[in-house]
Scaffold this motif. Structure first.
Motif, PDB file in Angstrom:
ATOM      1  N   ASP A 282      -5.698  14.318  -9.772  1.00  0.00           N
ATOM      2  CA  ASP A 282      -6.608  14.190  -8.645  1.00  0.00           C
ATOM      3  C   ASP A 282      -6.626  12.741  -8.171  1.00  0.00           C
ATOM      4  O   ASP A 282      -6.935  11.823  -8.935  1.00  0.00           O
ATOM      5  CB  ASP A 282      -8.013  14.624  -9.062  1.00  0.00           C
ATOM      6  CG  ASP A 282      -8.994  14.484  -7.916  1.00  0.00           C
ATOM      7  OD1 ASP A 282      -8.804  15.155  -6.898  1.00  0.00           O
ATOM      8  OD2 ASP A 282      -9.933  13.678  -8.043  1.00  0.00           O
TER       9      ASP A 282
ATOM     10  N   ASN B 227      -8.585  11.166  -6.141  1.00  0.00           N
ATOM     11  CA  ASN B 227      -9.893  10.513  -6.163  1.00  0.00           C
ATOM     12  C   ASN B 227     -10.218   9.973  -7.551  1.00  0.00           C
ATOM     13  O   ASN B 227     -10.682   8.840  -7.697  1.00  0.00           O
ATOM     14  CB  ASN B 227     -10.981  11.498  -5.718  1.00  0.00           C
ATOM     15  CG  ASN B 227     -10.988  11.719  -4.219  1.00  0.00           C
ATOM     16  OD1 ASN B 227     -11.257  10.807  -3.449  1.00  0.00           O
ATOM     17  ND2 ASN B 227     -10.673  12.930  -3.798  1.00  0.00           N
ATOM     18  N   SER B 228      -9.969  10.785  -8.578  1.00  0.00           N
ATOM     19  CA  SER B 228     -10.236  10.340  -9.945  1.00  0.00           C
ATOM     20  C   SER B 228      -9.367   9.144 -10.309  1.00  0.00           C
ATOM     21  O   SER B 228      -9.832   8.185 -10.939  1.00  0.00           O
ATOM     22  CB  SER B 228      -9.982  11.482 -10.933  1.00  0.00           C
ATOM     23  OG  SER B 228     -10.860  12.557 -10.690  1.00  0.00           O
TER      24      SER B 228
ATOM     25  N   ARG C 234     -17.392  10.734  -7.631  1.00  0.00           N
ATOM     26  CA  ARG C 234     -17.059   9.841  -6.520  1.00  0.00           C
ATOM     27  C   ARG C 234     -15.715  10.245  -5.923  1.00  0.00           C
ATOM     28  O   ARG C 234     -14.746  10.461  -6.656  1.00  0.00           O
ATOM     29  CB  ARG C 234     -17.021   8.396  -7.018  1.00  0.00           C
ATOM     30  CG  ARG C 234     -18.364   7.907  -7.531  1.00  0.00           C
ATOM     31  CD  ARG C 234     -18.238   6.617  -8.302  1.00  0.00           C
ATOM     32  NE  ARG C 234     -17.634   5.565  -7.509  1.00  0.00           N
ATOM     33  CZ  ARG C 234     -17.221   4.407  -8.005  1.00  0.00           C
ATOM     34  NH1 ARG C 234     -17.342   4.162  -9.283  1.00  0.00           N
ATOM     35  NH2 ARG C 234     -16.682   3.494  -7.221  1.00  0.00           N
ATOM     36  N   ARG C 235     -15.666  10.320  -4.582  1.00  0.00           N
ATOM     37  CA  ARG C 235     -14.450  10.732  -3.886  1.00  0.00           C
ATOM     38  C   ARG C 235     -14.109   9.702  -2.807  1.00  0.00           C
ATOM     39  O   ARG C 235     -14.288   9.948  -1.611  1.00  0.00           O
ATOM     40  CB  ARG C 235     -14.642  12.118  -3.280  1.00  0.00           C
ATOM     41  CG  ARG C 235     -14.868  13.194  -4.340  1.00  0.00           C
ATOM     42  CD  ARG C 235     -15.235  14.522  -3.747  1.00  0.00           C
ATOM     43  NE  ARG C 235     -15.463  15.522  -4.793  1.00  0.00           N
ATOM     44  CZ  ARG C 235     -16.089  16.672  -4.603  1.00  0.00           C
ATOM     45  NH1 ARG C 235     -16.558  16.982  -3.407  1.00  0.00           N
ATOM     46  NH2 ARG C 235     -16.257  17.514  -5.604  1.00  0.00           N
TER      47      ARG C 235
ATOM     48  N   ASP D  84     -11.420  10.743  -0.109  1.00  0.00           N
ATOM     49  CA  ASP D  84     -11.994  11.673   0.865  1.00  0.00           C
ATOM     50  C   ASP D  84     -12.876  10.930   1.862  1.00  0.00           C
ATOM     51  O   ASP D  84     -12.848  11.203   3.066  1.00  0.00           O
ATOM     52  CB  ASP D  84     -12.825  12.741   0.153  1.00  0.00           C
ATOM     53  CG  ASP D  84     -11.965  13.706  -0.652  1.00  0.00           C
ATOM     54  OD1 ASP D  84     -10.735  13.513  -0.678  1.00  0.00           O
ATOM     55  OD2 ASP D  84     -12.525  14.633  -1.258  1.00  0.00           O
TER      56      ASP D  84
ATOM     57  N   GLY E 215     -17.289   6.349  -2.541  1.00  0.00           N
ATOM     58  CA  GLY E 215     -16.991   7.778  -2.650  1.00  0.00           C
ATOM     59  C   GLY E 215     -18.191   8.677  -2.439  1.00  0.00           C
ATOM     60  O   GLY E 215     -18.425   9.616  -3.201  1.00  0.00           O
TER      61      GLY E 215
ATOM     62  N   GLU F 136     -20.936  11.429  -0.691  1.00  0.00           N
ATOM     63  CA  GLU F 136     -20.907  12.712   0.001  1.00  0.00           C
ATOM     64  C   GLU F 136     -20.885  12.452   1.510  1.00  0.00           C
ATOM     65  O   GLU F 136     -21.242  11.358   1.963  1.00  0.00           O
ATOM     66  CB  GLU F 136     -22.149  13.535  -0.354  1.00  0.00           C
ATOM     67  CG  GLU F 136     -22.146  14.113  -1.751  1.00  0.00           C
ATOM     68  CD  GLU F 136     -23.326  15.036  -1.981  1.00  0.00           C
ATOM     69  OE1 GLU F 136     -24.357  14.855  -1.307  1.00  0.00           O
ATOM     70  OE2 GLU F 136     -23.217  15.930  -2.828  1.00  0.00           O
TER      71      GLU F 136
ATOM     72  N   HIS G 173     -21.855  12.834  -4.944  1.00  0.00           N
ATOM     73  CA  HIS G 173     -21.740  14.219  -5.367  1.00  0.00           C
ATOM     74  C   HIS G 173     -22.275  14.316  -6.792  1.00  0.00           C
ATOM     75  O   HIS G 173     -22.100  13.408  -7.591  1.00  0.00           O
ATOM     76  CB  HIS G 173     -20.273  14.671  -5.358  1.00  0.00           C
ATOM     77  CG  HIS G 173     -19.598  14.498  -4.031  1.00  0.00           C
ATOM     78  ND1 HIS G 173     -19.451  15.519  -3.126  1.00  0.00           N
ATOM     79  CD2 HIS G 173     -19.023  13.413  -3.452  1.00  0.00           C
ATOM     80  CE1 HIS G 173     -18.813  15.076  -2.056  1.00  0.00           C
ATOM     81  NE2 HIS G 173     -18.537  13.798  -2.229  1.00  0.00           N
TER      82      HIS G 173
END
Length: 278
Positions: A27, A29-30, A183-184, A187, A248, A250, A275
């Motif tokens: 992933d 983001n991770s 946390r993203r 995105d 990151g 929402e 998130h």
């Protein structure tokens, strides 16, 4: 037969778990968040090496120490002092985000003589009325008139910094991933960029939507006004999301994008939040 089914179920569950772990490892983001924390922790380790402090009050003397086994000096002082993480105040935020105390204060009368590994402290000295002393620090203190200054070179933190580059944390002071907050940042960056580039399309989109729902006149009046307002909101939020993308968050605006599948027509603006994983 039952045993075979049980074995098959266990194997299937294990494979599913491995696949999930593999997907999480890939992933983006991770990976980005782990990279952020890695860089942040190395910066923190670097600034942990050199610490300093200052105090005010009558006194005189000096002390030099190459660890607690090689000390030389004597001073007497009646001061109120403060020691802080390092010489660059804006980066004290590192300690703030790590929930570590930024400023440590001390106050009182203190008199001491140090030679080699020996230290003698006056019986009239107040407990804790001196700058911090760790066993392996290289330390210099100087008290002249009303100023008492302190600089400490923390040798143990050099080892912590070097070990940190290979993922080891001997001092156990690295920031860890929050198990609840998701946390993203990637995105958020893409979403913010989309809002900046395509926010202007809120104007025709709202004209068409209001016209379809309420008629031509509301479409060219209410639709235009609503579209302009939402366009400005998307542009402002888009800039904020691009600039702060490492957090990151929402989505701040819902719907997340101007055009997306199964889009809810309800338009909302939220405060930034992470998130959550429950």
């Amino acid at each position: 037969m039952t045993f075979r089914c049980l074995v098959a179920a266990v194997c299937f569950t294990s494979l599913a778990a491995l696949a999930q772990d593999y997907n999480e490892q890939l992933d983006i983001n991770s990976m980005f968040v782990k990279g952020e924390l890695y860089i942040w922790n190395r910066i923190s380790d670097f600034f942990d090496i050199l610490r300093c402090g200052i105090g005010g009050g009558p006194g005189i003397g000096a002390e030099v120490a190459l660890t607690e086994y090689a000390q030389l000096g004597a001073y007497t002082a009646n001061v109120k002092g403060v020691d802080f993480p390092h010489f660059i105040p804006p980066l004290w935020l590192i300690q703030f985000y790590e929930k570590e105390p930024i400023l440590n204060t001390h106050e009182g009368r203190y008199a001491t003589v140090a030679y080699g590994p020996e230290r003698k402290v006056s019986s009239e000295s107040d407990d804790g009325a001196h700058f911090p002393r760790d066993p392996w620090d290289f330390r210099i203190q100087l008290h002249v008139a009303l100023i008492h200054a302190y600089v400490s070179f923390k040798g143990a933190e050099i080892g912590d910094l070097i070990a940190g580059f290979v993922g080891w944390d001997p001092s156990d002071d690295d920031i860890k991933l929050d198990p609840i907050a998701v946390r993203r940042p990637v995105d958020q960056f893409g979403r913010g960029l989309s809002n900046v580039l395509f926010g202007v399309f809120e104007v025709p989109a709202n004209i068409l939507r209001v016209t379809e729902a309420e008629g031509d006149l509301p479409g060219v009046t209410k639709g235009v006004g609503l579209g302009l307002w939402r366009f400005l909101c998307r542009e402002a939020v888009g800039v904020i999301e691009v600039v702060t993308f490492p957090f990151g968050w929402e989505p701040i605006i819902a719907p997340e994008y101007i055009w997306q599948k199964n889009q809810d027509s309800t338009w909302r603006v939220y405060r930034p939040s992470f998130h959550k994983r429950y």
